[in-house]
Design an enzyme around this catalytic site. Structure first.
Site, short mmCIF file in Angstrom:
data_model
loop_
_atom_site.label_atom_id
_atom_site.label_comp_id
_atom_site.label_asym_id
_atom_site.label_seq_id
_atom_site.Cartn_x
_atom_site.Cartn_y
_atom_site.Cartn_z
N LEU A 1 -10.22 74.04 32.91
CA LEU A 1 -8.83 74.11 32.45
C LEU A 1 -8.19 72.74 32.54
O LEU A 1 -7.01 72.63 32.87
CB LEU A 1 -8.03 75.11 33.30
N CYS B 1 -24.60 69.70 24.63
CA CYS B 1 -24.69 71.16 24.58
C CYS B 1 -23.53 71.83 23.84
O CYS B 1 -23.76 72.48 22.82
CB CYS B 1 -24.79 71.71 26.00
N1 LIG Z 1 -28.88 68.48 28.82
C1 LIG Z 1 -28.29 69.53 29.37
O1 LIG Z 1 -27.35 69.42 30.17
C2 LIG Z 1 -28.78 70.92 29.05
C3 LIG Z 1 -28.35 72.00 29.83
C4 LIG Z 1 -28.82 73.27 29.53
C5 LIG Z 1 -29.68 73.46 28.45
N2 LIG Z 1 -30.06 72.38 27.67
C6 LIG Z 1 -31.00 72.61 26.58
O2 LIG Z 1 -32.29 72.22 27.01
C7 LIG Z 1 -33.05 71.67 25.91
C8 LIG Z 1 -33.51 70.27 26.26
O3 LIG Z 1 -32.35 69.45 26.41
P1 LIG Z 1 -32.43 67.99 27.04
O4 LIG Z 1 -31.04 67.50 27.15
O5 LIG Z 1 -33.31 68.02 28.21
O6 LIG Z 1 -33.19 67.21 25.85
P2 LIG Z 1 -33.78 65.73 25.87
O7 LIG Z 1 -33.61 65.23 24.51
O8 LIG Z 1 -33.20 64.97 27.02
O9 LIG Z 1 -35.33 65.93 26.20
C9 LIG Z 1 -36.23 66.56 25.36
C10 LIG Z 1 -37.61 65.95 25.60
O10 LIG Z 1 -38.59 66.69 24.90
C11 LIG Z 1 -39.58 65.79 24.43
N3 LIG Z 1 -40.34 66.46 23.36
C12 LIG Z 1 -39.92 66.82 22.13
N4 LIG Z 1 -40.90 67.48 21.48
C13 LIG Z 1 -41.97 67.53 22.33
C14 LIG Z 1 -43.26 68.09 22.25
N5 LIG Z 1 -43.69 68.77 21.16
N6 LIG Z 1 -44.09 67.94 23.31
C15 LIG Z 1 -43.70 67.30 24.42
N7 LIG Z 1 -42.47 66.75 24.55
C16 LIG Z 1 -41.61 66.87 23.51
C17 LIG Z 1 -38.79 64.58 24.01
O11 LIG Z 1 -39.60 63.42 23.95
C18 LIG Z 1 -37.73 64.50 25.12
O12 LIG Z 1 -38.18 63.68 26.19
C19 LIG Z 1 -32.10 71.74 24.71
O13 LIG Z 1 -32.36 72.93 24.01
C20 LIG Z 1 -30.73 71.80 25.34
O14 LIG Z 1 -29.79 72.44 24.53
C21 LIG Z 1 -29.65 71.13 27.97
#
Ligand SMILES: NC(=O)c1ccc[n+]([C@@H]2O[C@H](COP(=O)([O-])OP(=O)(O)OC[C@H]3O[C@@H](n4cnc5c(N)ncnc54)[C@H](O)[C@@H]3O)[C@@H](O)[C@H]2O)c1
Length: 440
Positions: free
Chosen positions: A257, A267
């Site tokens: 808030l 996200c």
């Molecule tokens: N960042 C947050 O705070 C958060 C919180 C909750 C949920 N999420 C969700 O989690 C997921 C990941 O988010 P993130 O922020 O960690 O993403 P990110 O971009 O930081 O990391 C993703 C990683 O996956 C790797 N990657 C992609 N394709 C691949 C493959 N085929 N094999 C191996 N590695 C591969 C990339 O190189 C990268 O290092 C998303 O769906 C996001 O919405 C993120």
């Protein structure tokens, strides 16, 4: 103890991997980015996340946490395989599932016995079934038949407090109606399970929906108070007092808030768009979410107008921008309000002196298109040199207690835009500044 592979070693994959290892599991984090895995192997943490380095170091040196680029051997050695790859927004607002699909197919190509495949990435409802279908398709192409179950286990950690959030979650959500998979997940989260963390077991689709509904609700809450703030400005009310009083109502709660420049990050923007898109696809419009998305975009632009009007025009004026990451304690600048604000001000001819404690590198390439209008400062006081205005966009702790006398002496004119309401207007004005907050 479970043997776990995590595909995708970003903010979520690395934090999850390190913390699951800390719970006593054997974890291997896989990423296709060789540079990232190389850095992790040499003990370097590729992201800025407070406290993560200690958890990684502790578990790596105990041999419970390994890093690799080899999907196949990693999957084969594990009972439970998490997918934690990125799901960035596609042009039409939907979640781009390319990485999820390639991870699922890589898992299938390596499958050598029963596995639980856990979707931790944030994915639209129905993706768990697609993951099953992709795996089944690859297995058929191999002429192999191994059993597997797909589980949805959405992640709710917040960047900046990710380790604490992962190890002390408000709840763990497990989406699967398969008893064998549910048992395997209980083993993975045994440490929390014994701790009596709320542990919610649902069907696959429900778990996927919980993540989107939670993020969208928080985005709505932020946007609601931002609109109330805008009205407060018009009628002469103080949004901070309004929010404080509202928050005391147990039905409302005080979190999320805080009026400000609009939500950003990796996200909320993409998840609200993806959820709205799912609603449209199913003919069930989510008008509250749709409106929130539009209102949040205009809140960011409203900040540009606030600064321009407060300064009486920004052409050829110098503006110090403090805080570029979408929130404090992270280097993540994805969809950060600071980017929109910098672009808007630069577009009107302002010169910007920008500074962020962790997000400079990320911001530099995202702002490359306005490079000629930007000077990258060395710290907050360097940013203030010769500035006609100071704009605080992200509330890093070190910006909460600036030496205002020093700041004023460095600046050309004393205009103070506090887009996070972290200062008391009277204190700032007493130092000779003109103060502009949000909604007060
Ligand atoms: N960042 C947050 O705070 C958060 C919180 C909750 C949920 N999420 C969700 O989690 C997921 C990941 O988010 P993130 O922020 O960690 O993403 P990110 O971009 O930081 O990391 C993703 C990683 O996956 C790797 N990657 C992609 N394709 C691949 C493959 N085929 N094999 C191996 N590695 C591969 C990339 O190189 C990268 O290092 C998303 O769906 C996001 O919405 C993120």
């Amino acid at each position: 103890m479970s043997s776990i592979a995590i595909i995708g070693t970003g903010y979520v994959g690395l934090v999850s991997g390190a913390c699951l290892a800390d719970f006593g599991n054997q974890v291997t984090c896989v990423d296709s980015d060789q540079g990232k895995i190389q850095r992790l192997k040499s003990g370097e943490i590729p992201i800025f996340e407070p406290g993560l380095d200690a958890v990684v170091a502790r578990n790596a040196s105990a041999g419970r946490l390994l890093f690799t680029t080899d999907h196949a051997s990693d999957v084969r050695a594990s009972d439970v395989v998490f997918i934690a790859v990125g799901t960035p927004p596609a042009d039409d607002g939907s979640a781009d599932l390319t990485h999820v699909e390639s991870a699922a197919r890589a898992i299938a190509r390596a499958l050598n016995g029963y596995k639980v495949v856990v979707d931790k990435s944030t994915v639209p409802v129905g993706t768990g079934r697609k993951v099953s279908a992709w795996i089944a398709e690859e297995l058929a192409a191999r002429g192999a038949s191994f059993e597997f179950d797909v589980v949805s286990n959405p992640e709710f950690l917040r960047e900046g407090s990710a380790v604490q959030d992962f190890t002390h979650p408000d709840r763990v959500v497990i989406g699967s109606d398969r008893p064998r998979a549910r048992d395997a997940m209980k083993e993975v989260y045994r440490a929390l399970f014994l701790n009596e963390t709320p542990y919610i077991e649902t069907g696959l689709e429900t778990a996927e929906m919980i993540k989107y509904a939670s993020n969208a609700f928080l985005a709505v809450k932020i946007t609601f108070i931002n609109e109330v703030a805008n009205l407060c400005e018009a009628v002469g009310a103080n949004v901070q007092d309004v929010a404080r009083a509202m928050g005391k109502d147990g039905r409302i709660g005080s979190k999320y808030l805080h009026a400000g420049p609009g939500y950003g990050g990796s996200c909320f923007p993409k998840d609200t768009r993806a959820m709205a898109r799912t609603g449209r696809d199913f003919g069930v419009p989510l008008s509250v979410v749709e409106t929130t998305i539009a209102a949040n975009d205009s809140q960011k632009k409203r900040m540009v107008r606030k600064i321009t009007e407060g300064m009486g025009g920004v052409k050829d004026r110098t503006i110090a921008v403090l805080g570029l990451s979408f929130k404090p304690n992270t280097d993540d600048v994805r969809e950060a309000p600071a980017l929109t604000i910098c672009e808007g001000l630069a577009g009107m001819g302002a010169q910007l002196r920008i500074w962020d404690p962790a997000g400079m590198q990320e911001a530099a390439w995202r702002l490359e298109h306005i490079r000629s209008r930007i000077c990258f400062a060395r710290d907050e006081y360097d940013a203030l040199q010769g500035a006609d205005a100071l704009v605080i966009v992200t509330e890093w702790n070190q910006f909460r207690n600036l030496d205002l006398d020093r700041a004023k002496a460095l600046m050309r004119s004393p205009l103070f835009f506090d887009l996070r309401n972290i200062y008391t207007p009277q204190d700032v004005e007493a130092k000779g500044f003109r103060y502009f907050g949000v909604g007060r």
